[in-house]
Motif scaffolding. Structure first.
Motif, PDB file in Angstrom:
ATOM      1  N   VAL A  86       0.854  -1.193   0.000  1.00 58.02           N
ATOM      2  CA  VAL A  86       0.000   0.000   0.000  1.00 58.02           C
ATOM      3  C   VAL A  86       0.889   1.241   0.000  1.00 58.02           C
ATOM      4  CG1 VAL A  86      -1.567   1.402   1.402  1.00 58.02           C
ATOM      5  CG2 VAL A  86      -2.056  -1.020   1.042  1.00 58.02           C
TER       6      VAL A  86
ATOM      7  N   TYR B 292      -3.890   2.845  -3.535  1.00 59.20           N
ATOM      8  CA  TYR B 292      -5.235   2.257  -3.535  1.00 59.20           C
ATOM      9  C   TYR B 292      -5.315   0.860  -4.131  1.00 59.20           C
ATOM     10  CZ  TYR B 292      -9.984   1.353  -5.130  1.00 59.20           C
ATOM     11  OH  TYR B 292     -11.183   0.748  -5.396  1.00 59.20           O
TER      12      TYR B 292
ATOM     13  N   LEU C 116      -5.362  -2.402  -2.135  1.00 61.73           N
ATOM     14  CA  LEU C 116      -6.461  -2.830  -1.262  1.00 61.73           C
ATOM     15  C   LEU C 116      -7.122  -4.098  -1.786  1.00 61.73           C
ATOM     16  CD1 LEU C 116      -8.144   0.582  -0.394  1.00 61.73           C
ATOM     17  CD2 LEU C 116      -6.661  -0.811   1.034  1.00 61.73           C
ATOM     18  N   TRP C 117      -6.954  -4.371  -3.083  1.00 62.81           N
ATOM     19  CA  TRP C 117      -7.530  -5.608  -3.628  1.00 62.81           C
ATOM     20  C   TRP C 117      -6.921  -6.844  -2.988  1.00 62.81           C
ATOM     21  CZ3 TRP C 117     -11.986  -5.569  -5.703  1.00 62.81           C
ATOM     22  CH2 TRP C 117     -12.425  -4.424  -6.392  1.00 62.81           C
TER      23      TRP C 117
ATOM     24  N   PRO D 128      -5.862  -7.444   0.422  1.00 61.63           N
ATOM     25  CA  PRO D 128      -6.546  -7.890   1.647  1.00 61.63           C
ATOM     26  C   PRO D 128      -8.009  -8.262   1.407  1.00 61.63           C
ATOM     27  CG  PRO D 128      -6.106  -5.522   1.727  1.00 61.63           C
ATOM     28  CD  PRO D 128      -5.338  -6.074   0.568  1.00 61.63           C
ATOM     29  N   VAL D 129      -8.699  -7.465   0.580  1.00 61.78           N
ATOM     30  CA  VAL D 129     -10.108  -7.782   0.312  1.00 61.78           C
ATOM     31  C   VAL D 129     -10.201  -9.143  -0.380  1.00 61.78           C
ATOM     32  CG1 VAL D 129     -12.125  -7.088  -1.020  1.00 61.78           C
ATOM     33  CG2 VAL D 129     -10.834  -5.383   0.263  1.00 61.78           C
TER      34      VAL D 129
END
Lengths: 118, 623
Positions: free
Chosen positions: B67, B72, B75-76, B78-79
């Motif tokens: 990160v 941005y 973030l894919w 951890p999601v």
């Protein structure tokens, strides 16, 4: 724990002599096949429904950002909106989807069991 | 760089792991198979243990680091790691538990009655497992290196010795309590420092507002960065630096340094030796690429844009904050790259070799589903926090860009908290959390790899008649071999981002095991030939694509070819979006072309899908 209350433990009855449709299932007769097929279809439709919701919820975000670049500049309390939506909002959504799935999958299993149990 | 507190944190965690392991083994109920802990573990404890094993160094260190580097788009990760668990829950958790296979090779053999297919699955498990071990080794290397001030290689070697010893001695063998404790440690170690950091540096809103005011990453106060001979810096704005002694540097032609990986290979920098100049004690680094010819401690002034290390692409804050920033945008095909990454992580989770094993600690399918859901809650709770380290890092510690140290941000950021006692305590906490992260995952992986090597390759192929003690010795030897292989390969990946390596392991698993498990459970028409061919084609295609990308880092000719075809480069660097449909197509096509369902498929379907209550379940593995 609260979670234990939410999911009360259920004892698994021991069965050794299958009867009726249950024997059809165990011996894979055509009747048993129909029952099994119906159960698998219901469970798969549930899984696919949840999967589709997940894929749409996540997959729409890059598309929105691509088609509408201003999305990247929106802010909520100075925090960029895309960060909040993806980095925070995803988790409650996935937890809710998981809970929805577990509840409905158990209901399907229970209804199937009740149908077959004498 | 040495931090006594961090060393203390590492050692404390090591002692705690061994102590809880020994304590728990006294009480652990034994089962026939050492791979699996007592079956009747309650969902809450079991979920904590699974989360403890799942949250690897990629989650604890890598997300924050990536990160900080790319913003941005990361973030894919951890999601996706959390969403992968949802996919596992809805498609395979219940049926696979009913089926009663411990590992993917067990499933391949049991579902398709094919020992040959089992061998293929074992080979794929070894490939995925080794790929997944690499980032853990890198994390171990940088954690030990930054705590004890030793070289990276020493950190990797020390960790390999410790973890192999733990596994061989059996200290962590499927013991739920150890892994549950490690989840607690990781959650504590990621949340407590972040709250202190927020108290010190401002609310999330304040941090983002602070970032928005700084288009380039600039240090809030003067900092000293160590440059080793041969280090290459990318200077985006001329910057006045202070040195202890006049130091020779080489100004290289071209504006861009060779980034090992920015989503896809980058254009190679122009050739040419450049010109050597000597920087005075108060010199100015000119814009461009600068190579240090001698070691130097470089003092960067406050409020000036920091230089970037060779492996860190310079980024403006506005692009860093937005979708399709330096990661996805840097690939040249942002949308394709993003979707391929999402697909790989979503579908890859269930194919990791150490994940499914723990599911058999559930008594039945109902418990398996509830456990998987609880894991989703626990990992979701964890994944909220690592990105904040990346945000704070860009704002407060941008000199980590200069040293290519973003993967260490979770370890180094707490040391900036004052007073010193607090900073030291936090550094000890995050070091302990990092140890818990790589030790839990590495030992889980080593057990799985050693199981595949010892149980399958030795026990079934080489010496089918081996005795119990021989098998046990083979398991230990296999753990040693797997640990050694992981450590040797780990030495090669210092310059790769932890999460990029993890993404590759996920892509290979997603392209082979995901279609195998999903179709094997839900489609009775899947034939043995179709399943085996599809898993092989998908797994091999993904592996070759990734190896091509890794080689491109070392081959200017290959890099050049890839740069001219950005879509191809993205597909090679992030192959899942092509290789998963390919594997599905081969499986379905082969099965339809020669429809010969394996014998007893109806009975297998009964075992997979009929509710436990009806009492039809018989475990596939009779032991």
């Amino acid at each position: 724990m609260a979670l234990e209350r939410q999911f009360p433990e259920r004892s698994v009855p021991e069965r050794h002599v299958p009867l009726g449709e249950l024997r059809d299932l165990e011996e894979q007769t055509p009747v048993g096949e129909i029952f099994l097929g119906a159960l698998m279809r219901r469970q798969l439709v549930l899984s696919l429904r949840v999967a589709l919701t997940l894929v749409v919820a996540l997959g729409a975000q890059p598309l929105v950002a691509w088609l509408w670049p201003e999305y990247g500049t929106l802010r909520v309390f100075s925090i960029p909106l895309p960060w909040l939506v993806l980095g925070v909002g995803s988790y409650p959504l996935m937890i809710a989807l998981g809970l929805y799935y577990v509840r409905h999958a158990e209901t399907i299993d229970d209804e199937f069991s009740e149908l077959l149990e004498p | 760089m040495t931090s006594l507190a961090a060393v203390f944190g590492l050692l404390a965690m090591l002692v705690a792991t061994v102590a809880v392991g020994v304590f728990a083994r006294r009480f652990a109920r034994t089962t026939s198979d050492f791979l699996v802990a007592a079956r009747s573990v309650r969902p809450a404890a079991n979920a904590a243990a699974i989360s403890g094993e799942y949250l690897s160094a990629a989650s604890f260190l890598g997300i924050a680091g990536l990160v900080m580097k790319f913003g941005y788009d990361v973030l894919w990760y951890p999601v996706g790691y959390a969403a992968g668990y949802l996919v596992l829950l809805i498609f395979i958790a219940g049926p696979l538990r009913r089926f009663g296979a411990y590992t993917i090779p067990d499933f391949a053999e049991g579902r398709f009655n094919s020992p040959r297919f089992r061998r293929l699955a074992v080979v794929l498990v070894l490939v995925v497992g080794l790929f997944y071990a690499l980032p853990q080794m890198k994390a171990a290397g940088i954690t030990v290196a930054s705590a004890a001030g030793v070289p990276y290689a020493t950190g990797v070697a020390a960790t390999a010795v410790v973890v192999v010893t733990i596994v061989v001695a059996g200290g962590m063998r499927g013991v739920t309590l150890v892994q549950a404790m490690q989840f607690a440690v990781k959650l504590f170690a990621i949340t407590v420092p972040v709250f202190v950091l927020l108290i010190q540096f401002g609310t999330p809103g304040g941090l983002f507002a602070g970032l928005a005011g700084r288009e380039t990453a600039s240090a809030p106060q003067a900092t000293v960065v160590h440059a080793a001979p041969g280090d290459e810096w990318q200077v985006t704005e001329a910057i006045a630096v202070h040195l202890d002694n006049p130091t020779p540097v080489r100004l290289l032609p071209g504006a861009r340094a060779p980034a090992v990986y920015v989503g896809a290979p980058q254009p190679p920098p122009p050739a040419g030796a450049g010109t050597e100049v000597t920087l005075g004690v108060d010199g100015t680094l000119p814009v461009g690429r600068v190579r240090w010819e001698q070691a130097a401690d470089v003092r960067l002034p406050a409020g000036q844009p920091v230089p970037y290390g060779a492996q860190t692409p310079p980024s403006t804050t506005s692009s860093w904050l937005k979708p399709f920033g330096p990661l996805a945008g840097g690939s040249g095909q942002p949308l394709l790259f993003t979707y391929s990454l999402i697909v790989a992580i979503l579908c890859g989770t269930m194919g990791l070799p150490h994940i499914l094993v723990r599911f058999y600690t559930n008594p039945d399918a109902r418990a398996a589903r509830r456990t998987a859901w609880l894991v989703l809650v626990l990992v979701g709770l964890f994944y909220l926090w690592p990105p904040l380290y990346g945000v704070i890092g860009r704002l407060r510690a941008p000199q980590l860009y200069t040293g290519d140290l973003t993967d260490s941000v979770v370890l180094l950021l707490p040391r900036q908290v004052g007073p010193h006692v607090v900073g030291d305590a936090l550094a000890a906490i995050t070091a302990a959390g990092a140890f818990a992260a790589f030790a839990a995952t590495l030992s889980g992986l080593l057990i799985s790899l050693a199981g595949a090597l010892g149980h399958d390759i030795y026990g079934r192929w080489l010496r089918p008649g081996a005795s119990g003690p021989e098998r046990s010795r083979a398991f230990r030897a296999s753990a040693l071999v797997a640990g050694l292989a992981a450590a040797l390969l780990g030495l090669l990946v210092e310059n790769f981002d932890i999460n990029v390596l993890v993404g590759w392991a996920f892509a290979i698993a997603a392209s082979s095991f995901f279609p195998l498990l999903v179709l094997g459970i839900w489609w009775r028409g899947l034939t043995t030939a179709g399943a085996a061919l599809g898993a092989a084609v998908g797994g091999i295609a993904a592996t070759l694509a990734i190896l091509t990308t890794m080689l491109a880092a070392a081959s200017p000719g290959l890099t050049d070819a890839l740069v001219r075809h950005p879509a191809l480069a993205v597909v090679l660097a992030q192959p899942a979006i092509v290789t998963i449909p390919l594997a599905f197509a081969v499986m379905v096509g082969t099965s339809l072309a020669r429809p010969r369902a394996p014998a007893g498929v109806a009975a297998k379907m009964v075992q997979l899908h009929i509710p436990d209550r009806l009492g039809l379940r018989r475990d596939y593995i009779p032991e």
